[in-house]
Design an enzyme around this catalytic site. Structure first.
Site: not given
Ligand SMILES: [Zn+2]
Length: 269
Positions: A2-3, A51, A169, A250
């Site tokens: 989910p971006e 987001k 990411n 990340r």
């Protein structure tokens, strides 16, 4: 993943299902809202900000409220017709159910769920940088915010939602590959920050309205990204094995040949 684009799509699904509708029932399966009952409330609209999801409601007394939620890595909202089987996810992941005469919206594994007076929305999303998919998208402001942290790596700066809102990411890795920039490059040494920001916006915008995210133009399984999720596979440009390594909190994927390391140097006059 989910971006910004996934959240934008989700907001649209909720808007189509519930906007203008009066809720006939609600079921909150989170401790902080366990006693909340939105029966009789009206859904004005559903919107995204970076987001974050914002479902704007009006209470029976006329007061305006916002139901805030965040999908993080694994959350989702689904809309069903009344009586339709909920095929989304296992029932124990359900956090919210909102019912109207025409639709049922079910939220799975949501985060940061909060019901706040509309006027307090800013407290939840006011810190965000320009929203890549928002009506007020402002690339110059995004560049200005990024440039305020010249020592930070561009890989981390693009994920910092205070600089610009919506990049996760996947898009971070893909944008940096397409720009030929190593994720470890200090922001101050990135040759064309504006170009990087504009490309990020274009990639997210191109994926609005569909659930398969692609940066390559292909929607075929295994062909939707250049570097993200492709550790040890050959670079689509030069054949070098794609690297994967932790960067900040990340992991990041990149091609060491197409994305050479750059060091901060003197600013050209
Ligand atoms: Zn390469």
């Amino acid at each position: 993943m989910p971006e910004g684009d996934t959240v934008w799509n989700t907001a649209r699904v909720l808007h189509r299902a519930l906007a203008g509708a009066r809720l006939t029932g609600s079921d909150f399966r989170v401790p902080q809202l366990a006693t909340t009952d939105l029966t009789g409330w009206t859904v004005r609209e559903s919107a995204s900000r970076g987001k974050h999801l914002l479902l704007r409601l009006t209470a029976p007394d006329g007061a305006d409220w916002t139901l805030h939620s965040h999908l993080r890595m694994d959350g989702a909202w689904r809309a069903y017709a009344p009586g339709e089987r909920w095929a989304g996810r296992p029932a124990h992941l359900i956090r919210v159910v909102l019912r109207s005469a025409g639709a049922v919206a079910v939220a799975y594994h949501l985060h940061e769920l909060a019901l706040v007076p509309n006027a307090e929305e800013d407290r939840l999303v006011g810190h965000l940088g320009p929203d890549l998919l928002g009506p007020d998208w402002d690339p110059a402001e995004a560049v200005r915010r990024l440039a305020g942290h010249p020592e930070e790596t561009i890989g981390e700066a693009l994920l910092d939602q205070r600089n610009l809102a919506g990049v996760g990411n996947l898009y971070k890795c893909e944008v940096l590959f397409l720009r030929g920039v190593s994720p470890w490059t200090p922001v101050g040494a990135v040759p064309d920050l504006a170009g990087t920001v504009n490309l990020a916006q274009k990639l997210l915008a191109a994926n609005r309205g569909r659930w398969t995210q692609s940066t390559t133009g292909s929607l075929h399984r295994g062909q939707t990204s250049y570097v993200y999720g492709r550790r040890a596979q050959p670079c689509r440009r030069c054949g070098t094995a794609i690297h994967k390594q932790e960067l900040g909190e990340r992991v990041t994927y990149w091609c060491p040949v197409c994305q050479p390391e750059r060091r901060a140097g003197p600013t050209p006059a």
